[in-house]
Enzyme design. Structure first.
Site, short mmCIF file in Angstrom:
data_model
loop_
_atom_site.label_atom_id
_atom_site.label_comp_id
_atom_site.label_asym_id
_atom_site.label_seq_id
_atom_site.Cartn_x
_atom_site.Cartn_y
_atom_site.Cartn_z
N HIS A 65 0.66 0.50 -12.17
CA HIS A 65 -0.03 1.41 -12.10
C HIS A 65 -0.28 1.90 -13.62
CE1 HIS A 65 1.33 2.49 -8.00
NE2 HIS A 65 2.60 2.64 -7.83
N HIS A 104 1.60 3.87 0.47
CA HIS A 104 2.87 2.58 0.85
C HIS A 104 2.48 1.80 2.34
CE1 HIS A 104 4.26 5.91 -1.33
NE2 HIS A 104 4.44 4.92 -2.71
N HIS A 128 6.28 -3.24 -10.61
CA HIS A 128 5.09 -2.41 -9.81
C HIS A 128 5.06 -1.27 -10.10
CE1 HIS A 128 4.19 -0.27 -5.58
NE2 HIS A 128 4.36 0.71 -6.31
N GLU A 129 5.66 -0.80 -11.23
CA GLU A 129 5.34 0.96 -11.75
C GLU A 129 4.91 1.13 -13.11
OE1 GLU A 129 5.97 2.82 -10.12
OE2 GLU A 129 7.14 2.19 -8.97
N GLU A 165 -1.33 1.33 -4.74
CA GLU A 165 -0.16 0.75 -4.65
C GLU A 165 0.23 -0.94 -3.90
OE1 GLU A 165 3.33 1.63 -3.80
OE2 GLU A 165 2.10 2.89 -5.15
#
Length: 757
Positions: free
Chosen positions: A372, A456, A368-369, A392
């Site tokens: 980004h 989010h 996920h991170e 997100e």
């Protein structure tokens, strides 16, 4: 999770992204009882049901090939700007270039105006042969009246610090001095100061609050938080292979197979890199939190798995596609319940959770991170409003995709986010893709209020869309996890398989989305991607439209002929008409035939669907447009067409800046009686700040009817039809449109106006 930047002399735009803010993590009422994955169950997602076109596949460029494309695009940037009709003060700066197997190139540009960065001015030029198309973050002309600010830099900095205090940022301080920019992501481009305030969010996550202040009026324009919240044995990954480097007699957690990715132990620190993980026997961790190497194993494996996913599936060479390794830091801070990616350090950072006993080092958190970072390097979706929700969602989407690609026995792939880290202490995930509202806060469907929701949770409709596109609606079990995904319209959605859904989203993100893309724009981008990969109106293309309709974004595409609705028309006797209707068929290769019943006298329909001509008489009637394809499929739409006596003035009248009112006269003769109680006044004024303007209709007897009184905010121009009760006025006589600019700086002119009395 979060975003930060520190540079000594020159700031660059950065991204540090977190899975969610701790407040969001802890405040949401997550439901208990998440379904557990059963390793003995179905071992994979639904399979792809269509094969993508080979020509749309991304070319795996070598470093030298990519560099050559970048050099070529940079050398030709001036010519490209001229070809696109950009102004003499605008320049294009090449950000990235991608190439498809069929030779199509996609060049992503940032923009400057008079040497100033244009935020929200990014665009992508798609070139195949001699044909060029565009994807743009703004359709507005990038132009400001002056590049000399009226508000001092220090004033903008003070207001940014006040904004940070209002956002409850701890230890706020300016990261350098504010920089002068052109802000093009709003209704109209304005000269602005961009100030960045660094500090700490309430959960200890680094903060980088960008505050945009109008450099002319001093008004707050926009603000957003740019720190976004997101053999060894690991706690979550289990026993996995690690690529390490032997230095002397000591092994280092440095990955030679992935450009030398390094993994560090911060030892509860919050700055620097900490200590590089080393070991004497190349056997790392024991699967428990008590061994500090365990987190290092999960972290290193997460980085490797994410790198491998993007390389294996899309041919991407690292986060930025430039072959450069990021690095990872474990054991950040004390009791830090978060993780974040930062562009400024090009690194991934993980906290140990409550009591330093519940680390956020699972594979989906890592993916996920770091995703980004991929978004930042491509579309760079602004982390606010609907684009922030899409940002997100993109990280959630690829977190699931990386899980399925890695296919670990110890972390069975699923469509949930953060199900292993148990931040809430009750065994529930952070988010559910099949029905996002199960987390107690996320939205299942789009609504007009979505842009005001925390990013989010506004990610929910896009997550839901992706799950529906991959797996389809209704009840099913994947890898032992039960899902039951609803649809907004109650209609079923067919899944196209995870692999194809990934391809569609990745191509949309990297090829067509820009910094300002909203949900409607994401629908357009994914349909374009599906058309590239599988063909327009293919089953996959139709499934993309159906999945968006299922989350209340746009409509489904019916099989056979589709005719776009036509708005009710109002025309004037003797005025030329040109109305292009729109229809298409999903039957491949079929031709279309157009028919129209009830057209006003003087109008005709061409074989391409163009209605044109000059109406010869007044009246109102219903028009029915019918389109039939060569297979016999047919569809119709009906609308009302009114032909009236419309009077217009096309003489240009300049409007002085902050000056006296000007008038445009229009004289009517040969009519009896009074005007209608629903007299229509169409006004087209070209002006760079409509909020400066008052616009009035003045009747033949001098009665004034107010049409516009400095409303419309900072938007450009007036292009609007007003309705007034002018029944006390005789039709015959001279009518006047009176316009006054009541504030300084912006100028314009009356282009035309029409009166239907």
């Amino acid at each position: 999770m979060t975003r930060s930047s520190r540079t000594a002399h020159r700031r660059r735009r950065t991204a540090a992204l977190a899975l969610t803010t701790a407040g969001a993590l802890l405040a949401a009422g997550f439901q208990a009882g998440a379904a557990a994955a059963d390793p003995a169950g179905d071992r994979g997602p639904s399979k792809a049901v269509a094969k993508p076109r080979a020509g749309a596949a991304p070319v795996k460029l070598s470093a030298a090939q990519r560099a050559a494309l970048l050099r070529s695009a940079t050398a030709g940037a001036g010519g490209t700007a001229e070809a696109l009709g950009l102004g003499p003060k605008e320049k294009l700066l090449v950000k990235d270039v991608a190439k498809d197997a069929d030779g199509t190139t996609h060049t992503r540009y940032e923009r400057t105006y008079a040497g100033l960065p244009v935020l929200g001015g990014d665009l992508v030029v798609h070139t195949k042969g001699g044909r060029t198309t565009l994807s743009k973050a703004t359709e507005a002309t990038v132009k400001v009246t002056s590049t000399t600010p009226k508000i001092a830099s220090a004033t903008a900095g003070s207001r940014a610090l006040a904004a940070a205090e209002g956002a409850e940022s701890a230890k706020p301080g300016l990261d350098g001095t504010p920089r002068l920019v052109v802000w093009a992501a709003g209704e109209k481009p304005v000269l602005a100061w961009e100030a960045v305030v660094e500090g700490l969010q309430h959960d200890g996550t680094p903060s980088e609050l960008h505050v945009i202040t109008d450099a002319t009026s001093g008004k707050a324009v926009f603000q957003y938080e740019d720190v976004r919240t997101g053999t060894g044995t690991g706690q979550f990954s289990g026993t996995v292979p690690l690529d390490t480097t032997l230095s002397g007699s000591t092994y280092q957690l440095v990955d030679p197979a992935r450009a030398g990715h390094r993994t560090y132990d911060l030892k509860q620190g919050t700055s620097g890199t900490g200590t590089l993980y080393t070991d004497d026997n190349d056997v790392w961790g024991n699967g428990t939190q008590s061994d500090r190497q365990t987190a290092g194993v999960d972290v290193a494996f997460g980085a490797a798995a994410t790198w491998d996913y993007y390389k294996d599936v899309f041919g991407r060479n690292g986060i930025r596609n430039d072959g450069v390794a990021a690095y990872s830091r474990a054991h950040y801070g004390n009791n830090y319940v978060n993780a974040f990616w930062s562009d400024s350090c090009f690194c991934m950072t993980y906290g140990d959770g409550a009591g330093n006993a519940n680390p956020l080092t699972s594979l989906d958190v890592a993916a996920h991170e770091m995703s980004h970072g991929v978004t930042s390097a491509t579309a760079n979706l602004t982390y606010s409003g609907e684009s922030g929700g899409l940002n997100e969602a993109t990280s959630d989407i690829f977190a699931a995709a990386v899980e399925f690609h890695a296919d670990l026995e110890s972390d069975v792939p699923d469509y949930m986010v953060g199900e292993r880290i148990d931040i809430n202490g009750d065994g529930t995930p952070l988010r559910y893709m099949d029905k996002p509202s199960r987390d107690g806060a996320s939205r299942d469907y789009w609504s007009s209020s979505l842009g005001s929701v925390d990013v989010h949770y506004s990610s929910g409709p896009a997550n839901h869309f992706f799950y529906l596109l991959a797996e389809g609606s209704g009840a099913k079990t994947v890898n032992g996890v039960a899902y039951d995904s609803p649809t907004h319209d109650g209609e079923a959605v067919p899944g196209i398989g995870l692999e194809n859904a990934e391809r569609v989203w990745y191509r949309a993100l990297t090829t067509y989305m820009t910094s300002t893309t909203n949900y409607a724009g994401a629908r357009t981008a994914t349909l374009r991607a599906a058309a590239d990969l599988f063909g327009t109106y293919s089953e996959t293309y139709l499934a993309v439209a159906a999945a968006w309709a299922a989350v209340d974004v746009g409509d489904r595409i019916a099989l056979g002929v589709n005719v776009a609705p036509v708005a009710d028309q109002v025309s004037g006797v003797g005025q030329e008409v040109s109305l292009q209707t729109d229809a298409y068929t999903t039957n491949a290769g079929a031709s279309l035939t157009y028919e129209a019943a009830g057209l006003p006298a003087g109008l005709a329909l061409s074989d391409t669907g163009l209605i044109s001509g000059v109406p010869t008489g007044t009246g109102t009637g219903e028009v029915t447009l019918t389109v039939t394809d060569s297979t016999g499929a047919t569809s119709s739409t009906s609308f009302t067409w009114t032909v009236s006596l419309i009077y217009d003035s096309t003489a240009r009248v300049d409007i002085p800046d902050a000056g006296a009112a000007v008038e445009s006269p229009l004289t009517i003769g040969g009519r009896t009686g009074n005007a209608s109680a629903a007299t229509k006044v169409y006004v087209k004024i070209v002006h760079t700040y409509r909020g400066d303007l008052t616009v009035d209709l003045v009747g033949p007897d001098g009665t004034v009817y107010s049409l516009l009184n400095r409303s419309g905010g900072t938007a450009d121009n007036v292009d609007q039809t007003f309705t007034v009760d002018a029944s006390a006025q005789p039709v015959d006589g001279t009518w006047r449109l009176r316009v006054q600019d009541r504030a300084a700086i912006d100028t314009g002119y009356i282009e035309r106006w029409e009166l239907t009395p």
